[in-house]
Scaffold this motif. Sequence first.
Motif, short mmCIF file in Angstrom:
data_model
loop_
_atom_site.label_atom_id
_atom_site.label_comp_id
_atom_site.label_asym_id
_atom_site.label_seq_id
_atom_site.Cartn_x
_atom_site.Cartn_y
_atom_site.Cartn_z
N ILE A 1 -7.65 -1.35 2.30
CA ILE A 1 -8.21 -2.37 1.78
C ILE A 1 -7.91 -2.31 0.21
N PHE A 2 -8.25 -1.13 -0.56
CA PHE A 2 -7.77 -1.05 -1.61
C PHE A 2 -6.64 -1.37 -2.02
N LEU A 3 -5.45 -0.82 -1.27
CA LEU A 3 -4.16 -0.96 -1.79
C LEU A 3 -3.79 -2.51 -1.67
N ALA A 4 -4.25 -3.16 -0.39
CA ALA A 4 -3.98 -4.32 -0.12
C ALA A 4 -4.38 -5.25 -1.33
N ILE A 5 -5.41 -5.10 -1.96
CA ILE A 5 -5.90 -5.92 -2.94
C ILE A 5 -5.10 -5.72 -4.43
N LEU A 6 -4.78 -4.37 -4.62
CA LEU A 6 -4.15 -4.07 -5.62
C LEU A 6 -2.57 -4.29 -5.66
N LYS A 7 -1.87 -4.15 -4.40
CA LYS A 7 -0.52 -4.65 -4.50
C LYS A 7 -0.09 -6.10 -4.49
N THR A 8 -0.94 -6.79 -3.66
CA THR A 8 -0.95 -8.21 -3.60
C THR A 8 -1.31 -8.72 -5.03
N SER A 9 -2.36 -8.49 -5.78
CA SER A 9 -2.58 -8.96 -6.98
C SER A 9 -1.42 -8.66 -7.99
N VAL A 10 -1.00 -7.33 -8.04
CA VAL A 10 -0.12 -7.01 -8.93
C VAL A 10 1.29 -7.54 -8.66
N GLY A 11 1.60 -7.69 -7.46
CA GLY A 11 3.03 -8.28 -6.72
C GLY A 11 3.07 -9.81 -7.37
N LEU B 1 5.75 -1.54 -11.07
CA LEU B 1 6.41 0.00 -10.64
C LEU B 1 5.44 0.82 -10.65
N TRP B 2 4.52 0.89 -11.53
CA TRP B 2 3.43 1.93 -11.58
C TRP B 2 2.72 1.97 -10.31
N VAL B 3 2.39 0.78 -9.90
CA VAL B 3 1.69 0.50 -8.46
C VAL B 3 2.38 0.89 -7.42
N ALA B 4 3.64 0.67 -7.48
CA ALA B 4 4.65 1.21 -6.36
C ALA B 4 4.57 2.85 -6.23
N LEU B 5 4.82 3.50 -7.33
CA LEU B 5 4.55 4.79 -7.65
C LEU B 5 3.30 5.43 -7.16
N PHE B 6 2.04 4.92 -7.51
CA PHE B 6 0.82 5.26 -7.02
C PHE B 6 0.75 5.17 -5.59
N THR B 7 1.08 4.16 -4.77
CA THR B 7 1.21 3.86 -3.39
C THR B 7 1.91 4.93 -2.68
N ILE B 8 3.01 5.31 -3.20
CA ILE B 8 3.75 6.49 -2.69
C ILE B 8 3.10 7.74 -2.70
N SER B 9 2.22 8.11 -3.76
CA SER B 9 1.48 9.38 -3.71
C SER B 9 0.24 9.17 -2.97
N ARG C 1 3.20 7.10 7.14
CA ARG C 1 4.40 7.91 6.83
C ARG C 1 5.39 6.69 6.71
N ASN C 2 5.39 5.50 7.32
CA ASN C 2 6.45 4.36 7.17
C ASN C 2 6.35 3.74 5.88
N ASP C 3 4.74 3.71 5.34
CA ASP C 3 4.28 3.28 4.19
C ASP C 3 5.01 3.77 2.75
N ILE C 4 5.18 5.02 3.13
CA ILE C 4 5.95 5.82 2.08
C ILE C 4 7.22 5.31 1.77
N PHE C 5 8.00 5.09 2.82
CA PHE C 5 9.45 4.72 2.56
C PHE C 5 9.25 3.33 2.26
N ALA C 6 8.48 2.35 2.75
CA ALA C 6 8.30 1.02 2.32
C ALA C 6 7.94 0.89 0.79
N ALA C 7 7.08 1.85 0.14
CA ALA C 7 6.58 1.62 -1.09
C ALA C 7 7.83 2.40 -2.00
N SER C 8 8.77 3.22 -1.54
CA SER C 8 9.65 3.95 -2.18
C SER C 8 10.85 2.59 -2.34
N GLU C 9 10.96 2.09 -1.30
CA GLU C 9 12.02 1.15 -1.20
C GLU C 9 11.80 -0.18 -2.28
#
Length: 302
Positions: free
Chosen positions: A22-32, A124-132, A161-169
Amino acid sequence: MNADRRNTHSMAAVNIGLGSNIFLAILKTSVGIIGRSPALLSDGINSVSDVVYYIVVSIFLRLSHKPAASEHPYGHSQLESIAALVVGAFVMTTAVAIFWAAINRVFDMISGQNSFLGASAWALWVALFTISAKILLTVITGRIGRNTNNPAVIALAHDHRNDIFAASEAGIGIFLGRAGLPWVDPLAGALVAIVILITGIKIVRNSSRDLMDTVPGRKLHARIVGLMKSIPEIIEVEETQAHRFGPYLVIYITICIDGAFSVAEGDRIAMRVEDLLHREIDLLKRVHIHYHPPACGKQIPA
C-alpha cells in the motif's frame, strides 16, 4: 510447527506485504506521475495490483483455517493453493497491461506523438528505495513460506523477488533516461512487464500442480520404504500412494507381514507404522494402512 502457529505466521507474512505494498503503491505512482517516469509508474501500477490480490489472498487464507466438516473431512487447506493461483492470475494480467502500455509509449516517442524530457532524480531514489524494501520483504516472506510450507506465502515471496528485478529495471531505465537516452525509460517498463509475466506463469504452474494432486511419488515411496526397515515385522512395502490437501499429505500404504500373525498383532504393527510416519514426515494429515501376507504381490521398486 503446529497449525495455529503456522496460520499466525502465514497471516503475518500477508499483512506485512499488504501494508508495504500500500505504501509503495502510493509512493511509486505519485512520484512516477510527478517525476515523469513511465518505468516507475509501471512499477507503481504493479504495486497497486499487489494490494488487490494481497487482500484476496488474505480472505482465502482466513477461509482455509476453517475446521474440517462433513463435506471437507480433511479441512479447507486447499484454499491456500487456490489463493496462490489467484496471485499468479493477477500477476499475469498486470504484466500484459503494463507491457502494452509501455510499448505504446515507445511507439508514441518514435513517431513524434509524445516527447519525454527524462525523469526527475526523485524517481531514481524511489526505485532504489523499492529495491531495498523488496529485498527485505523477500527474505522475511521466503523464510515464513519455507517454515510453513504454505503455497500462497511462497507465491508472495516469489512476487517480492520479482519486484526486486522490476524495480531494478525501472531504476536502470530512469538513470539512462536522465543520461540522455529517454526511450530507455518506457522500454524498461516493457521489460518490467516481461519479468512480471514470467513470475506469474511460474506461480500458476506450481499452484496448479498442488491442485492436480501432484506428489513426489518415487521420492516419497523411497523414503517410506527406508523408514519401514526399522520395523522388522514388515516383510515388504507393496504399494504407497499419497494425495495432497493443500500443504498436507494423506498417505495410503500396503505392507506385507507374516500370515501367521493375529489380527491384533497386525493392528499393532499398523499403529507402529502410523506413529513412525507421523513423526518423520512433516505435514502428514492421515495414514491409511492395509496389511496382508507376503504372497500378496510384487514390491514396487524404490
